[in-house]
Design an enzyme around this catalytic site. Structure first.
Site: not given
Length: 252
Positions: A5, A139
């Site tokens: 991430g 998303d």
């Protein structure tokens, strides 16, 4: 997928520059307000050749009118949280769709129609500058139809409908020539999420609106390419000329 991430400095600078470029090209987008270099080390295989090296991490502060995405409604519908979904949808309409009256029983239908139209417009704009987003899932598709989540994006150096900027997209799902189709797929997922909030008549009308997505996209795509070519009037041969020039570009 074993991702940590984190972003590295080079990709963060790239995102900063691209969002500003898109803004000044007149394409709806999030903006980058600041970039902060992190003291954390991030390990990356920059060229995907097995040569992993240490890089500087970084954080980009991004700004947008809203970060609500198709996935924001999809996940609530999937989990059956219809009351929360209704409250969230009303909030989104009230805050970001002022042309839709909150006391209108067809407000969700009007909302869907607007998102369909604006999504077609956004993807046509992407295509007009040769921009490939790279990861066009639900998303990463804004309900306000702005460009968000810059990741493995890319601009074509020369016309190639099979251009894929994402090296992990082995199936070429998000190749530039498929962006309009992926947009339709994502909008169908939005409709699926909205259906529990629609009555039978509204569901039928929403399906008809979705069926018109392809025509809306094609009209806007043609308008943009005619402008690029300086074609100011309507002519039966315009569509053929655009297709012919794109084909010639592909052969070159």
């Amino acid at each position: 997928r074993n991702g940590d991430g984190r972003a590295v400095l080079r990709s963060s600078v790239r995102e900063f520059l691209c969002s500003e470029a898109m803004h000044y090209l007149g394409i709806p987008t999030s903006r980058a307000a600041s970039l902060v270099v992190s003291d954390d080390d991030v390990w990356r295989d920059q060229f995907y050749n097995g040569n992993i090296r240490k890089e500087r991490g970084a954080i980009v502060l991004r700004l947008a009118k809203s970060w609500f995405r198709i996935g924001s409604l999809e996940i609530l519908a999937h989990s059956g949280e219809l009351d929360l979904q209704r409250r969230l949808l009303d909030f989104i309409i009230q805050e970001h769709f002022p042309s839709i009256a909150m006391n209108d029983s067809n407000r969700y239908l009007e909302f869907f129609s607007t998102v369909v139209s604006e999504t077609a417009n956004l993807i046509a704009l992407w295509m007009s500058v040769g921009f490939a987003h790279g990861v066009c899932n639900t998303d990463n598709f804004s309900l306000l139809s702005i460009t968000i989540d810059y990741g493995p994006f890319g601009f074509m150096d020369s016309y190639d409908p099979n251009f894929v900027p994402n090296t992990s997209d082995d199936e070429r799902r998000y190749k530039i020539g498929n962006q309009a189709n992926v947009g339709l797929f994502n909008l169908s997922k939005l409709l699926q999420a909205l259906k529990p909030l629609l009555d039978p008549r509204q569901k039928q009308l929403a399906s008809q609106i979705l069926e018109g997505y392809g025509e809306r996209y094609y009209i806007r795509f043609t308008e943009l390419f005619k402008t690029k070519l300086g074609l100011l009037e309507e002519n039966e041969g315009d569509h053929y000329l655009i297709a012919f020039l794109l084909k010639v570009s592909l052969l070159c």
